[in-house]
Design a protein around this motif. Structure first.
Motif, mmCIF file in Angstrom:
data_model
loop_
_atom_site.group_PDB
_atom_site.id
_atom_site.type_symbol
_atom_site.label_atom_id
_atom_site.label_comp_id
_atom_site.label_asym_id
_atom_site.label_seq_id
_atom_site.Cartn_x
_atom_site.Cartn_y
_atom_site.Cartn_z
ATOM 1 N N GLU A 111 0.796 -1.228 0.000
ATOM 2 C CA GLU A 111 0.000 0.000 0.000
ATOM 3 C C GLU A 111 0.833 1.285 0.000
ATOM 4 O O GLU A 111 0.565 2.179 -0.805
ATOM 5 C CB GLU A 111 -0.973 -0.009 1.189
ATOM 6 N N PRO A 112 1.850 1.412 0.869
ATOM 7 C CA PRO A 112 2.650 2.646 0.839
ATOM 8 C C PRO A 112 3.375 2.843 -0.494
ATOM 9 O O PRO A 112 3.489 3.972 -0.983
ATOM 10 C CB PRO A 112 3.643 2.452 1.991
ATOM 11 N N ASN A 113 3.865 1.769 -1.097
ATOM 12 C CA ASN A 113 4.546 1.889 -2.385
ATOM 13 C C ASN A 113 3.577 2.223 -3.509
ATOM 14 O O ASN A 113 3.916 2.967 -4.437
ATOM 15 C CB ASN A 113 5.298 0.592 -2.704
ATOM 16 N N THR A 114 2.360 1.684 -3.406
ATOM 17 C CA THR A 114 1.350 1.981 -4.423
ATOM 18 C C THR A 114 0.969 3.453 -4.392
ATOM 19 O O THR A 114 0.906 4.112 -5.430
ATOM 20 C CB THR A 114 0.088 1.110 -4.203
ATOM 21 N N ALA A 116 2.699 5.896 -3.221
ATOM 22 C CA ALA A 116 3.861 6.707 -3.612
ATOM 23 C C ALA A 116 3.912 6.846 -5.135
ATOM 24 O O ALA A 116 4.180 7.939 -5.667
ATOM 25 C CB ALA A 116 5.152 6.070 -3.101
ATOM 26 N N VAL A 212 4.804 12.866 -2.218
ATOM 27 C CA VAL A 212 5.022 11.421 -2.108
ATOM 28 C C VAL A 212 5.203 10.975 -0.659
ATOM 29 O O VAL A 212 4.591 9.999 -0.213
ATOM 30 C CB VAL A 212 6.251 10.997 -2.953
ATOM 31 N N GLU A 213 6.040 11.685 0.090
ATOM 32 C CA GLU A 213 6.331 11.270 1.468
ATOM 33 C C GLU A 213 5.112 11.380 2.375
ATOM 34 O O GLU A 213 4.873 10.521 3.223
ATOM 35 C CB GLU A 213 7.500 12.088 2.031
ATOM 36 N N ARG A 216 2.766 8.556 1.572
ATOM 37 C CA ARG A 216 3.268 7.303 2.129
ATOM 38 C C ARG A 216 3.061 7.260 3.646
ATOM 39 O O ARG A 216 2.656 6.230 4.206
ATOM 40 C CB ARG A 216 4.752 7.155 1.801
ATOM 41 N N THR A 217 3.321 8.381 4.319
ATOM 42 C CA THR A 217 3.172 8.457 5.777
ATOM 43 C C THR A 217 1.737 8.164 6.201
ATOM 44 O O THR A 217 1.493 7.375 7.133
ATOM 45 C CB THR A 217 3.589 9.851 6.289
ATOM 46 N N MET A 219 -0.577 6.589 4.485
ATOM 47 C CA MET A 219 -0.965 5.213 4.180
ATOM 48 C C MET A 219 -0.421 4.264 5.249
ATOM 49 O O MET A 219 -1.103 3.315 5.662
ATOM 50 C CB MET A 219 -0.458 4.796 2.800
ATOM 51 N N ASP A 220 0.800 4.510 5.707
ATOM 52 C CA ASP A 220 1.361 3.706 6.809
ATOM 53 C C ASP A 220 0.443 3.755 8.030
ATOM 54 O O ASP A 220 0.139 2.729 8.643
ATOM 55 C CB ASP A 220 2.756 4.221 7.196
#
Length: 256
Positions: A111-114, A116, A212-213, A216-217, A219-220
């Motif tokens: 999920e975080p990579n998606t 991003a 992006v960051e 990602r944060t 989603m984590d």
């Protein structure tokens, strides 16, 4: 001489041989999506088998999404939809007794990579659809069933926005398994719907600004919230995903 060193020879039923022969031509690119392959009568003549054999072989390919019926009984090659493929994979995961822990470990990576990738590639049209999803979520916070569907749609939009077909196909089966679990969480954790909405809004803002960051944060955090919610429902992370998840997958046949 050694005993039992050879495996039994499997003789495939004629209808499977018909389906395999057609599929082989499609996979080689000899017949392309939306190209016709004729009618049942044409295939009977080509294969030299009876009509019921051809019909059963075609049924297998229709179920997998590789063939569709058009006008005048013609058969056309089609691309299997993500929904059909994802449902089949999800069933396999359940039958192989995949655990929630394994599912969560996959989500923590995927999920975080998606998101991003989505932050880099998302289009204005996809952002508009995501905004509409959030608006509907806000209106239907008390409707647990619709909320689960909207959550699944939201994450599918992120996977689509990543512009990577492998990511999209990898995400969909997990989404189908998550769907019933979110309903349990909404019942067991009163604040879960509002926390989900807040996370979706934060991720949307990050996607809109292509941060992006930040995407990602959030989603984590969202995945960690899902795990906490699961634990509050009393789910055993190391136990196999429960029967209700398989029941949900079987019910999807009505719509596919």
């Amino acid at each position: 001489m050694k005993q039992n060193i050879f495996e039994k020879i499997e003789i495939l039923p004629a209808y499977r041989q018909v389906a395999d022969a057609i599929e082989a031509q499609i996979m080689k690119g000899e017949i392309k999506p939306e190209e016709p392959i004729g009618t049942e009568a044409d295939l009977v003549a080509q294969f030299g088998v009876n009509r019921s054999t051809v019909r059963e072989g075609i049924r297998l390919l229709e179920q997998s999404g590789m063939l569709r019926r058009g006008e005048k009984r013609r058969l056309y090659v089609s691309l299997p939809g993500y929904d059909k493929l994802a449902t089949r994979i999800s069933r396999s995961l359940v039958l192989h007794k995949v655990t929630f822990r394994e599912l969560v470990e996959t989500l923590e990576i995927l999920e975080p990579n998606t998101i991003a990738m989505a932050a880099k590639n998302i289009t204005n049209e996809q952002l508009d659809r995501m905004a509409k999803n959030i608006e509907q979520t806000e209106e239907l916070l008390e409707d647990r069933d619709m909320l689960s569907k909207l959550d699944m749609e939201y994450h599918s939009l992120i996977a689509e926005a990543a512009d990577n077909k492998v990511f999209l196909l990898a995400r969909e089966p997990a989404g189908l398994l998550i769907y019933p679990a979110t309903q349990y969480i909404f019942e067991a954790v009163p604040e879960a719907p509002s926390r989900l909405l807040d996370a979706h809004k934060k991720m949307f803002e990050a996607l809109k600004t292509k941060d992006v960051e930040q995407a990602r944060t959030w989603m984590d955090k969202h995945v960690r919230d899902f795990v906490k919610g699961l634990l509050r429902t009393g789910a055993n992370l190391d136990g196999p995903i429960a029967k209700p998840h398989l029941d949900h997958l079987l019910s999807l046949d009505t719509y596919l």
